[in-house]
Design a protein around this motif. Structure first.
Motif, PDB file in Angstrom:
ATOM      1  N   GLU A  38       0.858  -1.204   0.039  1.00  0.00           N
ATOM      2  CA  GLU A  38      -0.019  -0.025   0.122  1.00  0.00           C
ATOM      3  C   GLU A  38       0.892   1.402  -0.139  1.00  0.00           C
ATOM      4  O   GLU A  38       0.736   2.140  -0.650  1.00  0.00           O
ATOM      5  N   LYS A  39       1.839   1.217   0.550  1.00  0.00           N
ATOM      6  CA  LYS A  39       2.851   2.200   0.827  1.00  0.00           C
ATOM      7  C   LYS A  39       3.459   2.650  -0.758  1.00  0.00           C
ATOM      8  O   LYS A  39       3.559   3.819  -1.021  1.00  0.00           O
ATOM      9  N   ARG A  40       3.670   1.347  -1.307  1.00  0.00           N
ATOM     10  CA  ARG A  40       4.235   1.758  -2.732  1.00  0.00           C
ATOM     11  C   ARG A  40       3.435   2.339  -3.449  1.00  0.00           C
ATOM     12  O   ARG A  40       3.399   3.021  -4.359  1.00  0.00           O
ATOM     13  N   SER A  41       2.014   1.600  -3.554  1.00  0.00           N
ATOM     14  CA  SER A  41       0.971   2.113  -4.225  1.00  0.00           C
ATOM     15  C   SER A  41       0.744   3.527  -4.010  1.00  0.00           C
ATOM     16  O   SER A  41       0.419   4.508  -5.066  1.00  0.00           O
ATOM     17  N   GLU A  42       0.859   4.258  -2.988  1.00  0.00           N
ATOM     18  CA  GLU A  42       0.668   5.373  -2.589  1.00  0.00           C
ATOM     19  C   GLU A  42       1.706   6.501  -3.038  1.00  0.00           C
ATOM     20  O   GLU A  42       1.497   7.355  -3.570  1.00  0.00           O
ATOM     21  N   ILE A  43       2.921   5.839  -3.022  1.00  0.00           N
ATOM     22  CA  ILE A  43       4.026   6.588  -3.466  1.00  0.00           C
ATOM     23  C   ILE A  43       3.748   6.714  -5.072  1.00  0.00           C
ATOM     24  O   ILE A  43       4.251   8.035  -5.565  1.00  0.00           O
ATOM     25  N   SER A  44       3.664   5.767  -5.829  1.00  0.00           N
ATOM     26  CA  SER A  44       3.194   5.903  -7.144  1.00  0.00           C
ATOM     27  C   SER A  44       2.487   6.611  -7.438  1.00  0.00           C
ATOM     28  O   SER A  44       2.420   7.305  -8.456  1.00  0.00           O
ATOM     29  N   LYS A  45       0.981   6.691  -6.771  1.00  0.00           N
ATOM     30  CA  LYS A  45       0.083   7.482  -6.987  1.00  0.00           C
ATOM     31  C   LYS A  45       0.483   9.102  -6.832  1.00  0.00           C
ATOM     32  O   LYS A  45       0.157   9.929  -7.945  1.00  0.00           O
TER      33      LYS A  45
END
Length: 70
Positions: A38-45
């Motif tokens: 989820e952290k990687r997803s938020e950073i990517s977004k």
């Protein structure tokens, strides 16, 4: 008296008539892997939003921007 609840039905309640069910525990805690994903997803977004060609919303006219706290 009307202020006191009627407990007559409670005293005559038969627990044997209830259905037997099997409990299923739900694990609401996230795993370490899920948190990292989820952290990687938020950073990517957030990176995609920063790279977007759409400028941030401009300040409307007649808006006073004060740098002193109110």
């Amino acid at each position: 008296m009307a202020d006191k609840p009627d407990v007559g039905e409670i005293t005559s309640f038969n627990k044997a008539k209830l259905k037997k069910i099997e409990k299923q525990e739900k694990n609401s805690l996230l795993t370490k892997e899920t948190i990292e994903q989820e952290k990687r997803s938020e950073i990517s977004k957030n990176l995609r939003l920063e790279d977007s060609p759409t400028p941030p919303h401009p300040t409307p006219p007649n808006t006073v921007i004060s740098e002193t706290p109110l």
